[in-house]
Enzyme design. Structure first.
Site, short mmCIF file in Angstrom:
data_model
loop_
_atom_site.label_atom_id
_atom_site.label_comp_id
_atom_site.label_asym_id
_atom_site.label_seq_id
_atom_site.Cartn_x
_atom_site.Cartn_y
_atom_site.Cartn_z
N LEU A 44 0.87 -1.18 0.00
CA LEU A 44 0.00 0.00 0.00
C LEU A 44 0.90 1.22 0.00
CD1 LEU A 44 -2.93 0.84 2.44
CD2 LEU A 44 -0.90 2.27 2.39
N ASN A 45 0.57 2.23 -0.85
CA ASN A 45 1.25 3.52 -0.68
C ASN A 45 0.23 4.66 -0.71
OD1 ASN A 45 1.52 2.60 -3.54
ND2 ASN A 45 2.58 4.53 -3.89
N ASP A 46 0.22 5.54 -1.67
CA ASP A 46 -0.54 6.79 -1.56
C ASP A 46 -2.04 6.57 -1.37
OD1 ASP A 46 1.95 7.57 -2.39
OD2 ASP A 46 1.27 8.71 -4.12
N GLN A 62 -3.24 3.32 -3.50
CA GLN A 62 -2.42 2.73 -4.54
C GLN A 62 -1.89 1.40 -4.03
OE1 GLN A 62 0.68 5.37 -5.82
NE2 GLN A 62 0.49 4.76 -7.95
N ARG A 165 2.21 13.74 -13.03
CA ARG A 165 1.31 12.76 -12.42
C ARG A 165 0.53 13.35 -11.23
NH1 ARG A 165 6.65 10.86 -11.73
NH2 ARG A 165 7.49 11.06 -9.62
N GLU A 224 5.43 16.01 -6.08
CA GLU A 224 4.39 15.01 -6.19
C GLU A 224 3.17 15.41 -5.37
OE1 GLU A 224 6.19 10.74 -7.22
OE2 GLU A 224 6.41 11.23 -5.09
#
Length: 486
Positions: A44-46, A62, A165, A224
């Site tokens: 799991l990230n963002d 994500q 992105r 980001e």
């Protein structure tokens, strides 16, 4: 992260049963969380697409299903009725079209005419060519899955590198326009934010230009997860600059922070009213996502990834990594963001723990009132008082320091193992949430926050502290499900 071949990293998920063994292995970990959102398997990230719609909080993250590495990314969907208890809804967006064949990257959501639209970066790549980012849109169906539009909203701007992105969708009532912000990188490798504009949320997008942020023209090599939020009557630019050296962070180059100022959509200028500030002073916090559609303009809710893009964690070898922070309510005081845990967390309190016993529950809330003088506390120490996670306060300098260098499981040492924050006022209060593998420390009713992953061994279950005014400790009930739903 673990080393994997490209075939392993970008493997296509064809049926849920392929993940069952990975899920069972992850679920057996002693470091699985009880009150924090975590992956059903893999990485799991963002956090993405965080909204409130039809009396339900929707959040996506994500997700790389195959292990603790950054491979083929999907969006996974979780929901809550109260921001506290969360349930798994399953895979929402999969990378299965030409324009996202190498990943569904981060983005946001917009409720419109009783529908929810999801905006994300699709990554296309052929062979060894450079990846090409597309800004894409999908509609959330009643079954919790996404229905993609037949093509992207727009492709990359040729005036920037391929690093474009993390779309943030905004409607500005003053200009009556929709805007999409993208984190980007100039051709001379400087971080920036670029804007697209439209009269409609789902078509007609045109490149508008680069956001001007005076004083921050050379601030890292990539920005980001950009966002502009309206909080307590102020505009707040939230983003993650990469390649910036911050004192006390060792070799770490990924940061999450904000600038308070004034946004002019007519000239695409954000005028700062002060410096860049870190959102969180702990070791593990990145990619903040805010709910932007609440009816109360004075309230904004934030959640972040409790991790870093280049972080390595002890659970990597178990095939999973990552969790999200607890939700925090944002306000502004004295030109700083104030972050408080949402009040509903109190309903998770169970039994009160006698503070004289000295043993920590695995999941707990700790409230401490402190005399205005030096203070020292060790959490996760051993029975003989050695080791542990230190929280120290020096009243003469008003410095609060956390130190995880004495824990048995040490990791990411190159990023530094000590963090210090100078407080505006004397330390008088700490509210601490501990889970099986994390700690979140809220200082002086939200003046500062320290978020960190910790992986205590069986022997590291004790605490001790210097004299304080009062201390209350509650065990906490579980708030997240670990159901295998794909």
């Amino acid at each position: 992260m673990n080393t994997r071949s490209n075939d392993e990293k970008f493997r296509t998920l064809t049926k849920p049963d392929e993940l069952l063994a990975l899920h069972e292995k992850a679920s057996s970990s002693v470091y699985r969380q009880s009150i924090h959102i975590q992956p059903v398997s893999g990485l799991l990230n963002d956090p993405n697409g965080f909204i409130y719609f039809n009396d339900t909080w929707h959040l996506f993250y994500q997700w790389c299903p195959w292990g603790a590495f950054h491979g083929l990314k999907h969006w996974y969907h979780v929901t809550s009725e109260d921001l506290i208890t969360w349930k798994n809804e399953g895979l929402c967006i999969r990378p299965d079209t030409y324009f996202d064949n190498k990943g569904v990257f981060s983005g946001t959501a917009l409720p419109y005419n009783d529908q929810v639209y999801l905006y994300y970066t699709g990554i296309h790549r052929e062979g060894n060519r450079k990846p090409k980012p597309y800004t894409c849109m999908a509609r959330l169906s009643e079954n919790g899955r996404a229905r993609k539009f037949s093509g992207p909203l727009f492709g990359p701007s040729p005036d920037y590198t391929e690093n474009q992105r993390d779309p943030k969708i905004i409607y500005d009532a003053r200009t009556r326009k929709y805007y999409i912000l993208l984190g980007a990188q100039t051709k001379d490798k400087k971080g920036c934010i670029i804007f697209y504009e439209s009269d409609n949320q789902n078509s007609g997008w045109k490149f508008r230009g680069q956001l001007k942020v005076p004083g921050f023209e050379d601030f890292g090599y990539m920005w980001e997860c950009p966002s502009i939020e309206r909080i307590s009557g102020h505009d707040v630019l939230i983003f993650c600059p990469q390649g910036v050296h911050l004192e006390g962070h060792g070799e770490g180059k990924n940061h999450s922070g904000y600038i308070i100022g004034t946004m002019d959509y007519g000239t695409l200028t954000f005028t700062p009213d002060g410096a860049f500030h870190e959102l969180d002073f702990g070791f593990d916090s990145y990619a903040a996502q805010c709910v932007s559609n609440l009816n109360d303009p004075s309230k904004t809710i934030l959640m972040s990834w409790m991790g870093l893009p280049d972080g390595k964690y002890p659970t990597d070898k178990e095939g999973w990594s990552g969790c999200l922070t607890l939700p925090r309510e944002l306000t502004i005081r004295h030109r700083r963001l104030i972050q408080r845990p949402v009040a509903g967390l109190r309903k998770l309190r169970k039994d009160t723990i006698s503070p004289g016993f000295g043993m920590l529950p695995s999941v707990a809330e700790i409230n401490i009132s402190i005399y205005p003088k030096d203070f020292d506390m060790q959490l996760f120490s051993k029975a003989d008082g050695t080791g542990g996670f230190d929280i120290r306060y020096n009243s003469s300098t008003r410095e609060i320091t956390i130190d995880r260098s004495k824990m048995d499981n040490r990791f990411d040492k190159d990023f530094g193992e000590v963090r210090t924050r100078i407080l505006d006022n004397e330390l008088t209060q700490l509210v601490i949430y501990i889970d099986h593998s994390s700690i979140e420390i809220f200082v002086n009713n939200g003046d500062a926050v320290f978020t960190s992953r910790l992986f205590p061994t069986e022997a590291e279950r004790y605490y001790q502290l210097s004299e304080c005014t009062s201390i209350s400790i509650w065990e906490m009930s579980p708030a997240v499900t670990d159901d295998f739903i794909i």
